[in-house]
Design a protein around this motif. Structure first.
Motif, PDB file in Angstrom:
ATOM      1  N   THR A 397       0.841  -1.203   0.000  1.00  0.00           N
ATOM      2  CA  THR A 397       0.000   0.000   0.000  1.00  0.00           C
ATOM      3  C   THR A 397       0.875   1.252   0.000  1.00  0.00           C
ATOM      4  O   THR A 397       0.584   2.241  -0.668  1.00  0.00           O
ATOM      5  CB  THR A 397      -0.936  -0.008   1.224  1.00  0.00           C
ATOM      6  OG1 THR A 397      -1.733  -1.182   1.172  1.00  0.00           O
ATOM      7  CG2 THR A 397      -1.832   1.214   1.249  1.00  0.00           C
ATOM      8  N   GLN A 438      -7.625   0.211  -0.112  1.00  0.00           N
ATOM      9  CA  GLN A 438      -7.850  -0.999   0.669  1.00  0.00           C
ATOM     10  C   GLN A 438      -8.961  -0.768   1.693  1.00  0.00           C
ATOM     11  O   GLN A 438      -9.829  -1.591   1.892  1.00  0.00           O
ATOM     12  CB  GLN A 438      -6.541  -1.339   1.387  1.00  0.00           C
ATOM     13  CG  GLN A 438      -6.499  -2.678   2.032  1.00  0.00           C
ATOM     14  CD  GLN A 438      -5.068  -3.020   2.436  1.00  0.00           C
ATOM     15  OE1 GLN A 438      -4.188  -2.158   2.433  1.00  0.00           O
ATOM     16  NE2 GLN A 438      -4.828  -4.260   2.768  1.00  0.00           N
ATOM     17  N   ASP A 518      -6.082  -1.572  -4.848  1.00  0.00           N
ATOM     18  CA  ASP A 518      -5.458  -2.130  -3.641  1.00  0.00           C
ATOM     19  C   ASP A 518      -6.450  -3.082  -2.985  1.00  0.00           C
ATOM     20  O   ASP A 518      -7.389  -2.652  -2.334  1.00  0.00           O
ATOM     21  CB  ASP A 518      -5.078  -0.994  -2.685  1.00  0.00           C
ATOM     22  CG  ASP A 518      -4.157  -1.474  -1.568  1.00  0.00           C
ATOM     23  OD1 ASP A 518      -3.967  -2.701  -1.441  1.00  0.00           O
ATOM     24  OD2 ASP A 518      -3.630  -0.606  -0.837  1.00  0.00           O
TER      25      ASP A 518
HETATM   26 MG   LIG Z   1      -2.036  -2.709   2.171  1.00  0.00          MG
END
Ligand SMILES: [Mg+2]
Ligand SMILES: Nc1ncnc2c1ncn2[C@@H]1O[C@H](COP(=O)(O)OP(=O)(O)OP(=O)(O)O)[C@@H](O)[C@H]1O
Length: 601
Positions: A397, A438, A518
């Protein structure tokens, strides 16, 4: 002192209103002054029935007024009750006007401050929010600004108005009998020393008070947003206990504040009483010696009495202002904070992005806690697909965060189409990146507005087509109001998989040359994932795409797979290359698919 000035200076932005308030306040002071001076003729001529010749001869303010308006003393005596009413009415009218205008200044200034705060907050860099709690920030925007408003609307007015009145009364007493006034004021300064000590203490306590209020906001925020988890772990009692503790702390400090601020006014009153007794002694002596009339003394005492209110209000205003100073410092902390990710002075809009992305020896760390990325070096060509894999916490990330410039690398460069992204405007860069984070971020709005977030005048058919690509159209049509259904705070009325598909639709609608996904399909079941995957493979065709996925099946077709471990790239290549290499990737892959059954993808 400087901090008080900083706070009060805020009202200077409303110059016109301030000038008006100022003028009105002068009128208030004038009428107060006149009122006090009318006490002398009222007492001497009305109550004691003296003749103008029967009182000690001295220049009085009333005589000055009579001269200006060309009224004789007899006329004054006749119309005194009427004049009294006019004077009190005038004082009231101008008190009203000055109070209203000062209030409006406070309201306007704090509205501007709230707006400033908000615009500063939304432009802060991501790291700013990493380090602060929502509750604390909320408390600054609400509670602290309220306290400042109270100070500016109410207390700043009191400061100005009561100071003027006090000044007028002071001039009054000196004019009536300067010797008596001098005698009285020699002992007054003793009263000011405790006032200064009080205000110091109050300011310190005020600061602690606000910090504790922020803590309460924070607990509230967490208990409300995290309610489900609190319930699931039956932690209601625990949370309540935490809350009880923080309200108890708040109460303790609040009581201390109340103790000192409640004490300050009776204390001042007592000092006033001492001064009063002293005046009585000296004054009666002067009447007996025929140096002043009883009316003069009456006017003098009236003036001293009338000083009580301004002094009391000033001391209260001082308390409120001291507390507001503490709040203002907390507000300034936000207003003075420049985002860490700044646009370069000569930043220019990046031209339409073709999609080449290069990480040139990039290292990064969050808040000096040790390197999170080390010497990341790779390049992907326009329209290629790069996949990032690695254990949780490896830094996947973080890498994509750097592409959107949520953070700047601590070393090295991120280049898009050969341009260091620190050279271009943030808007132009971010508007060309489609991002599915995410942590899904949806707003308490309709499905349609969530998909069209950030884009203006989007035709419905485009929204629908984006939703179709994200395999979201079908379930959206089943919602009670279709695209106009409200999805609740953070999209809470939808399932996680549905939220993900809305987020994907949002990223696709932007039609960005760079797409970052993500864990974008992690909440979908295998079937939906396959559907979304297929849809995505169509839209990914002409864009540079970054895919982060724990499920390796989703990334098999990537042009380049980067295997990350503890912030370093340990393997790089296509699926086939990496499988041949027999390294970590191969192991990860075999863990997920022990039999490597092709039909599973
Ligand atoms: Mg991540
Ligand atoms: N905002 C932050 N502030 C400080 N440290 C952070 C922050 N975000 C992540 N980290 C740390 O940086 C490291 C990399 O985190 P990152 O989120 O990039 O991992 P990831 O590979 O995306 O993991 P996951 O697969 O669990 O999403 C972790 O050790 C994490 O503790």
């Amino acid at each position: 002192m400087n901090q008080v000035y900083q706070l009060l200076k805020l009202v200077f932005t409303e110059k016109k209103r301030l000038v008006l308030t100022f003028v009105f306040t002068i009128f208030v002071a004038f009428f107060t002054y006149t009122f006090v001076n009318l006490v002398q003729p009222i007492m001497d001529f009305y109550m004691f029935k003296l003749s103008p010749g029967g009182i000690p001869d001295k220049t009085r303010f009333v005589d000055v007024l009579l001269n200006i308006f060309g009224i004789s003393m007899d006329q004054l005596v006749t119309y005194l009750p009427l004049i009294l009413i006019v004077v009190i009415l005038g004082k009231g009218l101008f008190t009203f006007l000055s109070s209203f205008f000062m209030n409006s200044i406070g309201l306007k200034v704090t509205r501007g401050m709230r707006n400033d705060l908000f615009s500063h907050l939304v432009y802060q860099s991501t790291d700013y929010f990493d380090q602060r709690s929502t509750g604390e920030l909320l408390s600054r925007l609400t509670n602290d600004v309220d306290k400042i408003q109270e100070a500016l609307s109410g207390s700043a007015k009191d400061m100005m108005q009561e100071l003027f009145i006090l000044f007028a009364l002071l001039v009054g007493v000196f004019f009536i009998d300067w010797r008596l006034a001098l005698a009285a004021f020699i002992i007054t300064p003793i009263a000011l020393v405790p006032l200064m000590i009080f205000s110091q203490k109050l300011k310190r306590i005020g600061m602690t008070n606000q910090i504790q209020m922020a803590e309460i906001y924070n607990l509230l925020h967490e208990a409300i947003t995290g309610n489900k988890i609190v319930k699931a772990f039956t932690m209601e009692k625990f949370e309540f206990k935490k809350f009880l503790k923080s309200t108890r702390d708040y109460l303790k400090v609040g009581l201390k504040f109340a103790w000192i601020s409640s004490m300050s006014s009776p204390f001042m009153e007592f000092m006033g009483g001492v001064v009063g007794a002293f005046i009585l002694l000296v004054g009666s002596n002067r009447i007996a010696n025929n140096q002043i009339s009883a009316g003069d003394f009456g006017a003098f005492v009236m003036a001293v009495f009338m000083m009580y209110t301004p002094i009391k209000r000033l001391s209260r205003a001082n308390n409120i202002i001291q507390r507001a100073v503490a709040c203002h410092e907390r507000v300034l902390e936000i207003l003075n904070k420049t985002p860490t990710v700044k646009e370069h002075k000569k930043a220019y809009p990046i031209p339409p992005i073709k999609g080449k992305i290069r990480f040139d020896q990039v290292s990064f760390e969050y808040n000096e806690s040790g390197p999170v990325l080390e010497n990341i070096d790779f390049a992907i060509q326009p329209s290629q697909k790069a996949a990032l894999v690695g254990f949780s916490g490896a830094g996947k990330t973080t890498i994509v965060n750097l592409i959107s410039r949520f953070y700047d690398p601590t070393a090295g460069r991120v280049l898009v189409d050969g341009i260091d992204i620190r050279e271009v405007t943030l808007d132009s860069l971010r508007s060309q990146i489609g991002l599915v984070t995410q942590e899904l971020i949806l707003f308490n709005d309709t499905v349609r507005n969530n998909i069209a977030y950030g884009l203006k005048n989007i035709p419905m058919k485009d929204i629908i087509s984006a939703a179709k690509s994200a395999e979201a159209h079908q379930f959206i049509m089943k919602l009670s109001k279709g695209y106009d259904t409200f999805i609740g705070e953070k999209g809470g009325l939808l399932s996680s998989g549905q939220q993900q598909r809305i987020a994907i639709a949002r990223a696709l609608l932007k039609d960005p040359p760079i797409l970052i996904l993500d864990e974008a399909t992690s909440a979908l079941d295998s079937k939906s994932e396959r559907l979304v995957q297929r849809a995505l493979s169509n839209v990914m065709k002409d864009r540079t795409t970054f895919i982060i996925a724990h499920r390796l099946s989703t990334i098999r077709n990537a042009d380049m797979i980067l295997v990350l471990d503890r912030g370093k790239i340990i393997e790089k290549g296509t699926h086939d290359e990496l499988c041949r290499k027999n390294g970590i990737y191969k192991k990860l892959y075999e863990l997920q698919f022990p039999e490597s059954r092709e039909e599973d993808f």
